[in-house]
Design a protein around this motif. Structure first.
Motif, PDB file in Angstrom:
ATOM      1  N   LEU A 130       0.970  -1.502  -0.046  1.00 53.77           N
ATOM      2  CA  LEU A 130       0.052  -0.011  -0.004  1.00 53.77           C
ATOM      3  C   LEU A 130       0.844   1.388  -0.007  1.00 53.77           C
ATOM      4  N   GLU A 131       2.154   1.092   0.100  1.00 61.34           N
ATOM      5  CA  GLU A 131       2.990   2.339   0.203  1.00 61.34           C
ATOM      6  C   GLU A 131       3.975   2.321  -0.927  1.00 61.34           C
ATOM      7  N   PHE A 132       3.664   3.038  -1.943  1.00 57.66           N
ATOM      8  CA  PHE A 132       4.480   2.843  -3.239  1.00 57.66           C
ATOM      9  C   PHE A 132       5.951   3.285  -3.032  1.00 57.66           C
ATOM     10  N   ALA A 133       6.345   3.968  -1.937  1.00 65.01           N
ATOM     11  CA  ALA A 133       7.638   4.810  -1.917  1.00 65.01           C
ATOM     12  C   ALA A 133       8.256   3.940  -1.042  1.00 65.01           C
ATOM     13  N   SER A 134       7.843   2.816  -0.267  1.00 63.25           N
ATOM     14  CA  SER A 134       8.556   2.312   0.843  1.00 63.25           C
ATOM     15  C   SER A 134       9.559   1.306   0.185  1.00 63.25           C
ATOM     16  N   PRO A 135      10.822   1.498   1.052  1.00 66.53           N
ATOM     17  CA  PRO A 135      11.976   0.582   0.565  1.00 66.53           C
ATOM     18  C   PRO A 135      11.628  -0.903   1.057  1.00 66.53           C
ATOM     19  N   ARG A 136      10.524  -1.183   1.596  1.00 67.67           N
ATOM     20  CA  ARG A 136      10.286  -2.674   2.144  1.00 67.67           C
ATOM     21  C   ARG A 136       9.000  -3.147   1.436  1.00 67.67           C
ATOM     22  N   LEU A 137       8.894  -4.489   1.467  1.00 62.98           N
ATOM     23  CA  LEU A 137       7.758  -5.053   1.169  1.00 62.98           C
ATOM     24  C   LEU A 137       7.382  -6.156   2.011  1.00 62.98           C
ATOM     25  N   ARG A 138       6.077  -6.627   2.308  1.00 66.84           N
ATOM     26  CA  ARG A 138       5.583  -7.440   3.076  1.00 66.84           C
ATOM     27  C   ARG A 138       5.382  -9.059   2.453  1.00 66.84           C
ATOM     28  N   LEU A 139       5.638 -10.164   2.933  1.00 64.11           N
ATOM     29  CA  LEU A 139       5.472 -11.197   2.221  1.00 64.11           C
ATOM     30  C   LEU A 139       4.834 -12.187   3.295  1.00 64.11           C
ATOM     31  N   ARG A 140       3.965 -12.965   2.789  1.00 67.27           N
ATOM     32  CA  ARG A 140       3.255 -14.237   3.641  1.00 67.27           C
ATOM     33  C   ARG A 140       3.802 -15.388   3.071  1.00 67.27           C
ATOM     34  N   TYR A 141       4.204 -16.151   4.210  1.00 63.45           N
ATOM     35  CA  TYR A 141       5.041 -17.229   4.230  1.00 63.45           C
ATOM     36  C   TYR A 141       4.587 -18.186   4.935  1.00 63.45           C
ATOM     37  N   GLU A 142       4.250 -19.562   4.436  1.00 70.19           N
ATOM     38  CA  GLU A 142       4.114 -20.690   5.441  1.00 70.19           C
ATOM     39  C   GLU A 142       4.616 -21.948   4.770  1.00 70.19           C
ATOM     40  N   ALA A 143       4.667 -23.038   5.459  1.00 72.30           N
ATOM     41  CA  ALA A 143       5.268 -24.552   5.069  1.00 72.30           C
ATOM     42  C   ALA A 143       4.338 -25.467   5.945  1.00 72.30           C
ATOM     43  N   LEU A 144       4.513 -26.655   5.295  1.00 72.34           N
ATOM     44  CA  LEU A 144       3.602 -27.770   6.055  1.00 72.34           C
ATOM     45  C   LEU A 144       3.886 -27.707   7.577  1.00 72.34           C
ATOM     46  N   ASN A 145       5.350 -27.233   7.856  1.00 74.18           N
ATOM     47  CA  ASN A 145       5.875 -27.512   9.127  1.00 74.18           C
ATOM     48  C   ASN A 145       5.881 -26.250   9.958  1.00 74.18           C
ATOM     49  N   ARG A 146       5.563 -25.025   9.199  1.00 72.40           N
ATOM     50  CA  ARG A 146       5.848 -23.711   9.747  1.00 72.40           C
ATOM     51  C   ARG A 146       4.515 -22.978   9.686  1.00 72.40           C
ATOM     52  N   PRO A 147       3.942 -22.437  10.793  1.00 74.67           N
ATOM     53  CA  PRO A 147       2.888 -21.565  10.607  1.00 74.67           C
ATOM     54  C   PRO A 147       3.007 -20.483   9.895  1.00 74.67           C
ATOM     55  N   ALA A 148       1.872 -19.724   9.391  1.00 76.50           N
ATOM     56  CA  ALA A 148       1.929 -18.497   8.526  1.00 76.50           C
ATOM     57  C   ALA A 148       2.751 -17.453   9.131  1.00 76.50           C
ATOM     58  N   GLN A 149       3.567 -16.865   8.375  1.00 82.07           N
ATOM     59  CA  GLN A 149       4.407 -15.772   8.771  1.00 82.07           C
ATOM     60  C   GLN A 149       4.244 -14.503   8.037  1.00 82.07           C
ATOM     61  N   VAL A 150       4.463 -13.355   8.553  1.00 79.15           N
ATOM     62  CA  VAL A 150       4.286 -12.144   7.832  1.00 79.15           C
ATOM     63  C   VAL A 150       5.945 -11.741   8.008  1.00 79.15           C
ATOM     64  N   ARG A 151       6.520 -11.692   6.911  1.00 77.28           N
ATOM     65  CA  ARG A 151       7.906 -11.132   6.636  1.00 77.28           C
ATOM     66  C   ARG A 151       8.173  -9.664   5.872  1.00 77.28           C
ATOM     67  N   GLN A 152       9.070  -9.207   6.448  1.00 75.26           N
ATOM     68  CA  GLN A 152       9.268  -8.000   5.959  1.00 75.26           C
ATOM     69  C   GLN A 152      10.833  -8.031   5.172  1.00 75.26           C
ATOM     70  N   LEU A 153      10.460  -7.678   3.920  1.00 75.70           N
ATOM     71  CA  LEU A 153      11.512  -7.888   2.907  1.00 75.70           C
ATOM     72  C   LEU A 153      12.275  -6.448   2.582  1.00 75.70           C
ATOM     73  N   GLU A 154      13.582  -6.113   2.728  1.00 73.28           N
ATOM     74  CA  GLU A 154      14.126  -4.986   2.395  1.00 73.28           C
ATOM     75  C   GLU A 154      14.447  -5.075   0.879  1.00 73.28           C
ATOM     76  N   LEU A 155      13.976  -4.363   0.172  1.00 74.18           N
ATOM     77  CA  LEU A 155      14.009  -4.679  -1.417  1.00 74.18           C
ATOM     78  C   LEU A 155      15.443  -4.370  -1.848  1.00 74.18           C
ATOM     79  N   ALA A 156      16.177  -3.517  -1.410  1.00 73.60           N
ATOM     80  CA  ALA A 156      17.604  -3.381  -1.928  1.00 73.60           C
ATOM     81  C   ALA A 156      18.296  -4.256  -1.500  1.00 73.60           C
TER      82      ALA A 156
END
Length: 441
Positions: A130-156
């Motif tokens: 939602l923030e076009f100028a942000s240097p970060r991005l949010r990812l949603r990640y999960e696996a069969l053995n790992r509960p859902a996570q919100v991860r913050q990614l530094e784009l650079a």
């Protein structure tokens, strides 16, 4: 299978909308608006070069015709371009390769990279940016053995931080379980991916296994975490997903190779996955439970007719098992729109093709595994009488004494009963059936 987009400058809301590209049969395209090297432009994801899509760009000073589109990311046979996220400092591509979702980041002025993740099989996507100028991005990640996570990614830099993880009540450690990616060889030599999770302490042992499948509409069954599934895993039952053709895990070609005239691949792929898990010593036929719902219920019904001795028990939820008769009835809500998926059985060739695999038509006088069949009385997608007819024919023709249970939820639709607790009760019924058949306390 065909799209058309009309656009309007938000600064002139009274102006007429303008067509970006007139529709052409079979051409799908999806436009967006962002920056490339600091300049505003159109981004167009299109299948004009191939079924796995390519990415084009064009100047944003006007609404460009297709002759002005310029290639940015070419079409690739082994990589599906599923989407893109636009940011002032980077272009983020959502790809699918090798049966897994891939996030590729292209920061302005820096080398492109792919996001690194801890598990062999997983689910991953970019959350709403939602923030076009942000240097970060949010990812949603999960696996069969790992509960859902919100991860913050530094784009650079590509650095990641886990901001939030879905809690699991009680003693739980994701590292007590191992998430794996296996590959089975189908009858025609095609490699079919399998996602598998089991207790680390069970590695190298033959254990009970619950195998799930779907394989229709190009849907990708990316591995997901389930709190309820811990009831299986903690009792030593492994869980696997067969990513059969008809799904979208390996791109558009994977989907097309499991629909209409190629639907038989969906069934033979599932059987190949089961055979591979047995051959690798992960499980054995007398310890193997299978499950699927809706079009996945069709899959379960078909493989039970073909290879009943390969499985100990089966769960079919709102199963699309009377596919031939349903597709012959154009007055049902979904029939006509489903011709693209299954074909129109008013055509003699299609009729013969569907009849050859339809579960109801192919019930045989043979021994079947124990079965639990669940239907919803208010289901408008797969009417309850499909399952009822199928069960009635099975009871008439099967030669075994194995359990065959049929339950019609009188207040349920296609997605089951409403409410969190009723959903848990539905899972509890299914697991109790599976545990009983596999001899697990």
């Amino acid at each position: 299978t065909t799209s058309e987009a009309w656009v309007l400058n938000a600064e002139t809301p009274q102006a007429p909308f303008v067509c970006l590209a007139p529709r052409v049969e079979g051409h799908e395209y999806f436009p967006d608006h962002g920056q490339l090297d600091g300049a505003w432009c159109w981004f167009i994801r299109t299948n004009q070069d191939g079924i796995n899509f390519a990415l084009y760009y064009a100047p944003a000073t006007e609404v460009p015709g297709r002759e002005q589109w310029q290639a940015l990311v070419p079409h690739r046979e082994a990589v599906m371009l599923e989407g893109l996220s636009l940011n002032a400092g980077a272009l983020t591509l959502s790809l699918r390769e090798g049966g897994l979702p891939i996030i590729e980041v292209r920061p302005q002025g820096l080398a492109a990279y792919r996001v690194e993740l801890p598990d062999a099989a997983y689910s991953l996507y970019v959350q709403d940016s939602l923030e076009f100028a942000s240097p970060r991005l949010r990812l949603r990640y999960e696996a069969l053995n790992r509960p859902a996570q919100v991860r913050q990614l530094e784009l650079a830099s590509g650095a990641q931080v886990v901001l939030k993880q879905t809690p699991v009540l009680g003693a739980f450690d994701a590292d007590d379980y191992v998430s794996e990616r296996l590959w089975a060889t189908a009858a025609d030599g095609t490699q079919v991916p399998i996602s598998l999770v089991r207790r680390r302490q069970d590695l190298g042992q033959t254990v009970p296994l619950y195998l799930y499948g779907y394989g229709a509409y190009g849907e990708s069954l990316d591995p997901w975490f389930s709190h309820a599934r811990l009831s299986l895993l903690q009792r030593g039952v492994a869980f696997a997903i067969a990513h059969v053709r008809g799904g979208g895990e390996l791109g558009e070609a994977w989907y097309r190779a499991g629909k209409q005239a190629h639907k038989h691949n969906t069934f033979s792929d599932f059987i190949a996955c089961a055979e591979h898990l047995v051959a690798q010593g992960v499980t054995a036929p007398d310890r193997l439970a299978i499950s699927g719902g809706s079009a996945g219920g069709l899959l379960i019904g078909a493989v039970l007719n073909l290879r009943p001795e390969l499985f100990r028990c089966a769960v079919a939820e709102v199963p699309f098992v009377d596919v031939l008769n349903t597709m012959l009835d154009p007055d049902l809500p979904l029939t006509v729109t489903e011709y693209d998926e299954w074909g129109n059985p008013e055509e003699p060739e299609v009729y013969a093709r569907i009849k050859a695999y339809a579960p109801y038509e192919n019930v045989k006088a043979q021994a079947y595994p124990a079965m639990l069949v669940v239907a919803g009385y208010n289901d408008s997608r797969v009417q309850y009488w499909e399952a009822a007819k199928w069960v009635a024919r099975l009871r008439t023709r099967k030669t075994d004494d194995n359990l065959l249970l049929f339950k019609t939820e009188m207040g349920a639709g296609h997605g089951g009963m409403s409410g969190r607790y009723q959903g848990l009760k539905d899972v509890a019924l299914e697991y109790a059936f599976v545990f009983g058949e596999l001899g697990i306390a």
